[in-house]
Design a protein around this motif. Structure first.
Motif, PDB file in Angstrom:
ATOM      1  N   UNK A  52      22.545  40.422  36.438  1.00 47.99           N
ATOM      2  CA  UNK A  52      23.343  39.319  35.823  1.00 47.99           C
ATOM      3  C   UNK A  52      24.674  39.465  35.729  1.00 47.99           C
ATOM      4  N   UNK A  53      25.149  40.535  35.540  1.00 46.43           N
ATOM      5  CA  UNK A  53      26.443  40.635  35.507  1.00 46.43           C
ATOM      6  C   UNK A  53      27.263  40.945  36.873  1.00 46.43           C
ATOM      7  N   UNK A  54      26.705  41.553  37.591  1.00 45.22           N
ATOM      8  CA  UNK A  54      27.229  41.928  39.085  1.00 45.22           C
ATOM      9  C   UNK A  54      27.178  40.680  40.019  1.00 45.22           C
ATOM     10  N   UNK A  55      26.200  39.968  39.958  1.00 45.58           N
ATOM     11  CA  UNK A  55      25.892  38.734  41.005  1.00 45.58           C
ATOM     12  C   UNK A  55      27.236  38.019  41.061  1.00 45.58           C
ATOM     13  N   UNK A  56      27.416  37.354  40.050  1.00 49.37           N
ATOM     14  CA  UNK A  56      28.768  36.431  40.081  1.00 49.37           C
ATOM     15  C   UNK A  56      30.090  37.134  40.698  1.00 49.37           C
ATOM     16  N   UNK A  57      30.191  38.344  39.811  1.00 52.57           N
ATOM     17  CA  UNK A  57      31.547  39.093  40.040  1.00 52.57           C
ATOM     18  C   UNK A  57      31.520  39.575  41.488  1.00 52.57           C
ATOM     19  N   UNK A  58      30.627  40.416  41.934  1.00 51.00           N
ATOM     20  CA  UNK A  58      30.659  40.871  43.245  1.00 51.00           C
ATOM     21  C   UNK A  58      30.593  39.524  44.354  1.00 51.00           C
ATOM     22  N   UNK A  59      30.045  38.423  43.955  1.00 50.11           N
ATOM     23  CA  UNK A  59      30.143  37.304  45.049  1.00 50.11           C
ATOM     24  C   UNK A  59      31.449  36.802  45.045  1.00 50.11           C
ATOM     25  N   UNK A  60      32.035  36.806  43.779  1.00 51.04           N
ATOM     26  CA  UNK A  60      33.412  36.225  43.814  1.00 51.04           C
ATOM     27  C   UNK A  60      34.444  37.138  44.553  1.00 51.04           C
ATOM     28  N   UNK A  61      34.172  38.510  44.208  1.00 59.14           N
ATOM     29  CA  UNK A  61      34.931  39.694  44.791  1.00 59.14           C
ATOM     30  C   UNK A  61      35.017  39.632  46.402  1.00 59.14           C
ATOM     31  N   UNK A  62      33.855  39.410  46.871  1.00 51.85           N
ATOM     32  CA  UNK A  62      33.601  39.667  48.231  1.00 51.85           C
ATOM     33  C   UNK A  62      33.590  38.186  48.904  1.00 51.85           C
ATOM     34  N   UNK A  63      34.133  37.158  48.382  1.00 62.28           N
ATOM     35  CA  UNK A  63      34.143  36.012  48.888  1.00 62.28           C
ATOM     36  C   UNK A  63      34.730  35.710  50.225  1.00 62.28           C
ATOM     37  N   UNK A  64      35.941  36.379  50.562  1.00 61.28           N
ATOM     38  CA  UNK A  64      36.777  36.361  51.579  1.00 61.28           C
ATOM     39  C   UNK A  64      36.306  37.124  52.902  1.00 61.28           C
ATOM     40  N   UNK A  65      35.294  38.009  52.638  1.00 58.20           N
ATOM     41  CA  UNK A  65      34.828  38.880  53.449  1.00 58.20           C
ATOM     42  C   UNK A  65      33.568  38.376  54.362  1.00 58.20           C
TER      43      UNK A  65
END
Length: 391
Positions: A52-65
Motif C-alpha cells: 500500500x505504501x510502496x506502490x505509489x511511492x515507487x511508481x512515482x520514483x521510477x516514472x521516468x525510467x
C-alpha cells in the motif's frame, strides 16, 4: 495474446506465491517463532501495508525510467526479500523482510497492467489484465500448495528459498520476452499524474477494491485454521484443498476478464454480488467436508472474478497521464483490503464471536464494497463523462 503478456504472468506468479504462501504456513511459523496465530497472520497485514505504501511511492520514483527496466528491478528486489525471509532469525526480522519484499508488488502489477493493456487492442484490455493476473491464480493453484507441502515436510524456511528461486527464473523470463520498444521513455508532468487523485470516480474505484478484498482476506488469511479446526481436516489435507481454491481462482479470473471486456459495469456489480453471496453460503458449508471443499472452490472463483473488472474500472476512470499511478494505487488498494481483512479476522478470532463467524463478517464487508460500486454507477449517471481509454 502476445508472449510478453505471458512473461508478465510469470512475474506475477513469483510475486503471488510469496504473498499467498504464508497462509498455508501460519501454524508452522507461529510454533517455530513462538507467536500466536493472529500474530503470524499480521505477517500478511505487514506485507499488504508495504504494498500500500510502496506502490505509489515507487511508481512515482521510477516514472521516468523505461517500464521494462522498472519491472526487472522490482523482481530483483522481490528475490532479495525472499532470501531475507528464509534467513530471518526471529519474528521481527521476518516481518521486516516481508515488508521489503512487498515494496516490489504494487508497482509491478500497476506498471505491468498498463504494459499489458498496451500490447493488445481496446477490446481485449480486460483479458490482457486477466491473463497477467493468471500468474496470481497459478501461484495459488501450484505455488501455494507446493509451498505449504514443502513447509510442512522441510520447514517453512525452505518455502521461501524455493520462492527466491522462482524469482530468479521470473526475472530472466521477463527480461527476455517483454519488449522495450513499446515503452514510454518520457514521463508526463508530475502534476498531470497526481491530478488523477482528484477524480471522484477513481477514488470510488479504489474504495470498492479495498472493501471487496477486505472481505476476501478476512477469510483467506485464516483458511488453514478454518479447515483444520472447524471442518476437521488434517494439516496434510490443506495443500490439496488449496489446489481447489486455486482452480476456482483460475476459472474466475478468466471469466471475470471476458465478461468485463463485453460489459464492464454489469461485470463489476455482478462479481461483487456473487462474492458476497458465496461468503454467506460458506458459513454452513464449512461444517461438513465435501460441502466445504466445494465452497472453497467457489470462493476462489468469486474472489478472482472481481480482479479484472476492478482494475479496468480504475484504469478507465484514470486515463491519460495518470494511468500508471492509478493502476498502482489500485494494486495498493487490493493490498490495503488484504491488510484490513487479516486484521479484522484477527479481531473476530481474539475478541469477537470467533473463527466460525469469519465468513459472515467477511460477507458484510464485501457488501459495503458492492454498495460503493452501486454508488459509483449512480454517480456516473448523474455526472456523465466520456470514458478515457488511453493506455
Amino acid at each position: 495474446m502476445p508472449i510478453a503478456v505471458y512473461a508478465l504472468a510469470a512475474g506475477a506468479f513469483g510475486i503471488g506465491t510469496t504473498e499467498f504462501v504464508i497462509m498455508g504456513l501460519l501454524l508452522q511459523v507461529s510454533a517455530d517463532l513462538g507467536v500466536s496465530v493472529p500474530a503470524a497472520g499480521l505477517l500478511i497485514s505487514g506485507y499488504a501495508l508495504g504494498v500500500f505504501v510502496g506502490a505509489p511511492l515507487l511508481t512515482l520514483a521510477t516514472r521516468s525510467l523505461p517500464r521494462k527496466t522498472v519491472l526487472v528491478a522490482l523482481l530483483v528486489i522481490f528475490t532479495a526479500g525472499n532470501i531475507a525471509c528464509a534467513m530471518a532469525p526471529n519474528y521481527e526480522a521476518l516481518m521486516a523482510a516481508r515488508v521489503v519484499t512487498s515494496l516490489a508488488h504494487g508497482t509491478f502489477f500497476g506498471v505491468g497492467s498498463v504494459v499489458a493493456t498496451g500490447l493488445v487492442g481496446p477490446d481485449r484490455r480486460a483479458s490482457a489484465i486477466a491473463m497477467m493476473f493468471t500468474g496470481l491464480t497459478a501461484a495459488t493453484l501450484l505455488g501455494v500448495p507446493f509451498g505449504a507441502w514443502l513447509g510442512l515436510d522441510y520447514g517453512w524456511r525452505s518455502t521461501f528459498w524455493a520462492v527466491a528461486a522462482i524469482g530468479v527464473v521470473a526475472t530472466i523470463v521477463l527480461a527476455v520476452f517483454v519488449p522495450s520498444t513499446r515503452e514510454r521513455t518520457q514521463a508526463p508532468p508530475l502534476r498531470d499524474e497526481l491530478a488523477v487523485l482528484a477524480r471522484p470516480q477513481v477514488l470510488l474505484g479504489l474504495l470498492m477494491t479495498v472493501l471487496g478484498y477486505a472481505g476476501v482476506f478476512a477469510v483467506f488469511t485464516y483458511i488453514q485454521p478454518i479447515l483444520t479446526q472447524i471442518t476437521g481436516f488434517s494439516d496434510a489435507a490443506v495443500s490439496p484443498i488449496l489446489l481447489v481454491f486455486g482452480a476456482g481462482m483460475a476459472a474466475g479470473n478468466i471469466l471475470g476478464g471476458r465478461i468485463a471486456d463485453k460489459r464492464l459495469v454489469p461485470a463489476l456489480i455482478g462479481t461483487l454480488a456473487t462474492l458476497a453471496a458465496v461468503l454467506i453460503l460458506m458459513t454452513p458449508a464449512l461444517e461438513a467436508k465435501v460441502p466445504a471443499v466445494i465452497a472453497i472452490g467457489l470462493f476462489g472463483a468469486a474472489a478472482f472474478a472481481t480482479v479484472a473488472p476492478l482494475q479496468l474500472r480504475v484504469l478507465e476512470k484514470a486515463g491519460g497521464a495518470g494511468q500508471s499511478l492509478a493502476s498502482s494505487l489500485n494494486i495498493a488498494a487490493f493490498n490495503l483490503g488484504n491488510a484490513l481483512g487479516a486484521w479484522t479476522g484477527g479481531l473476530v478470532i481474539d475478541h469477537g464471536p470467533g473463527l466460525p463467524a469469519l465468513t459472515w463478517v467477511a460477507a458484510l464487508i464485501t457488501l459495503t464494497g458492492l454498495a460503493t460500486a452501486l454508488w459509483s454507477v449512480r454517480f456516473d449517471r448523474r455526472h456523465p463523462a466520456p470514458a478515457l481509454r488511453t493506455a
